[in-house]
Design a protein around this motif. Structure first.
Motif, PDB file in Angstrom:
ATOM      1  N   ARG A 301       0.841  -1.151   0.112  1.00  0.00           N
ATOM      2  CA  ARG A 301       0.086   0.067  -0.030  1.00  0.00           C
ATOM      3  C   ARG A 301       0.742   1.247   0.044  1.00  0.00           C
ATOM      4  N   LYS A 302       0.858   2.115  -1.125  1.00  0.00           N
ATOM      5  CA  LYS A 302       1.746   3.243  -1.166  1.00  0.00           C
ATOM      6  C   LYS A 302       0.542   4.582  -1.031  1.00  0.00           C
ATOM      7  N   GLY A 303       0.702   5.097   0.091  1.00  0.00           N
ATOM      8  CA  GLY A 303      -0.526   6.057   0.123  1.00  0.00           C
ATOM      9  C   GLY A 303      -1.858   5.410   0.273  1.00  0.00           C
ATOM     10  N   ASN A 304      -2.740   5.542  -0.591  1.00  0.00           N
ATOM     11  CA  ASN A 304      -3.997   4.915  -0.551  1.00  0.00           C
ATOM     12  C   ASN A 304      -4.128   4.163  -1.878  1.00  0.00           C
ATOM     13  N   ARG A 305      -3.104   3.701  -2.480  1.00  0.00           N
ATOM     14  CA  ARG A 305      -2.949   2.908  -3.640  1.00  0.00           C
ATOM     15  C   ARG A 305      -2.641   1.582  -3.340  1.00  0.00           C
TER      16      ARG A 305
END
Length: 457
Positions: A301-305
């Protein structure tokens, strides 16, 4: 005649002190405090023309204030619009920072060309010549409106504001805020007083005239925005470009008054500039059509992605006295801890040279622990020479006692894996939810490292 006031300001964090001292008590840096002469004389009306005065115009009751929705313009750069939560907010002042060569000027050159199709736009460069900028535009083959795009090489804030007023500019880029100076502050370009004064003057003009602006900011040795911390509070949005190994660039908003700060944009640096990557999982998966040992796919999970990436491991017999441990894009301490867990709880002997790699050149933070199970699986796959099917996705954190701990946002990660065609998904037992049953994939809930080994072998 008014006397000049002397101030002592830290060049790293912008903290003020009544007298000079060797170490800044705020940021703990040494020999960063310098003396500044600050004039108490009020600036003349000529130097403040166009941006003097109060923004608010006096106090008002809440019922007397007219509610105005923030207007946003799509830039046409998909990942930038994603980070800005729907496009550029009209009248906003934004900062973009990053290491030298990260792609700040490249991205903004594309942006100002696109915005010139909609409104009069200005790119003010204080660090390069106009011919250099034109060469970049031609090299990148940018599409712009020649009647609306203006270029300017200037370091004076007053001259920049006069040009904005004369040409009725509605979108502007200042490259960079550390290179411009204002008559309303003393000090050399890049000093805390000049950076703060220049940003305040430009921001006040933008708010009064509904001009959207981007300010390029340098970074310090810690890869953080250079200059006084008050600079960050002045602007509306603070974005930062992170350079990963290879061509991948990550754009993140660390502050956004008109949206959230969890969104991350993925770009690829090419000879045509910064290209938005709509499906970043394609970069971080090798795309190999043949199954091979030593590979496992997980979802981070990178940020909200949610991003799917492939972890590769290679184990070979050691030729020296001590086995080597090499990893690219991963934290070495995490690797050592996981190999220790395997030796303790599964009696696995690892007397091999071990090499770990992440496909696509992404770097994983130490706090991203959901890749533990995939790392262990890739290591066991290479060590025992068995193949993990490419339709299998593995995620979960491994504790020191061999238990599999839950991860955050388990359901969105599983849905992301299913959308990319994964049919078998291994998740922590406590992340299992009934909503995962109808997604069309087989969900394996794992409690311990022993259960994982039984399922994958």
């Amino acid at each position: 005649m008014a006397k000049n006031k002397t101030a002592y300001v830290c060049n790293e964090c912008g903290q003020d002190f009544p007298r000079w001292q060797g170490q800044c008590s705020a940021c703990q840096e040494w020999n960063t405090i310098s003396e500044l002469k600050m004039s108490v004389a009020k600036p003349t009306s000529a130097t403040t023309s166009g941006y003097a005065g109060s923004i608010g115009g006096g106090s008002k009751k809440l019922t007397e204030i007219q509610e105005v929705e923030a207007q946003k313009n799509l830039t046409g750069i998909g990942e930038l619009d994603r980070v800005l939560c729907g496009g550029l907010t009209t009248g906003s002042v934004n900062i973009i920072s990053g290491d030298p060569g990260a792609g700040k000027t490249t991205l903004l050159s594309d942006l100002v060309s696109r915005m010139s199709q909609l409104m009069p736009s200005l790119y003010c460069t204080a660090e390069e010549s106009l011919s250099q900028f034109k060469n970049r535009v031609n090299r990148l083959k940018l599409d712009y409106n020649e009647d609306n795009l203006y270029l300017m090489a200037e370091t004076s804030v007053e001259a920049i504001i006069a040009e904005l007023e004369a040409k009725k500019i509605k979108f502007a880029v200042i490259d960079s805020i550390q290179a411009v100076v204002t008559e309303m502050a003393n000090g050399s370009p890049g000093s805390p007083s000049q950076v703060k004064g220049s940003a305040q003057a430009l921001t006040q003009y933008c708010k009064q005239n509904n001009v959207t602006m981007f300010l390029v900011a340098h970074v310090n040795k810690n890869n953080e925005t250079a200059g006084p911390q008050t600079l960050i509070h002045i602007v509306d949005c603070l974005t930062h470009i992170e350079c990963n190994d290879g061509q991948v660039r990550t754009l993140r908003a660390n502050k956004n008054r008109f949206g959230d700060v969890d969104t991350v944009g993925i770009f690829r640096m090419t000879e045509r500039g910064m290209i938005s990557v709509d499906n970043p999982s394609e970069i971080f998966l090798s795309g190999s059509s043949t199954d091979s040992a030593g590979a496992a796919i997980t979802c981070i999970r990178k940020g909200n992605r949610n991003l799917l990436l492939e972890i590769q491991c290679l184990t070979t017999e050691t030729e020296g006295e001590f086995p080597q441990r090499v990893c690219v894009g991963l934290n070495m301490n995490r690797i050592k801890m996981l190999t220790g867990i395997l030796r303790k709880h599964t009696k696995t002997k690892i007397f091999h040279d071990t090499y770990f790699n992440l496909v696509g050149g992404l770097k994983i933070d130490e706090s991203e622990t959901c890749i533990d199970l995939a790392l262990v699986t890739a290591l066991l796959s290479s060590l025992n020479d068995f193949i993990v099917p490419r339709t299998t996705c593995i995620m979960g954190e491994l504790s020191l006692n061999g238990d599999v701990r839950p991860i955050d946002s388990g359901v969105p990660r599983v849905k992301e894996a299913v959308q990319h065609g994964f049919t078998e998904i291994y998740i922590p037992f406590r992340n299992y939810h009934k909503s995962m049953e109808g997604l069309g994939a087989t969900i394996h809930s794992v409690k311990t490292i022993h259960e994982l080994m039984e399922l994958i072998n």
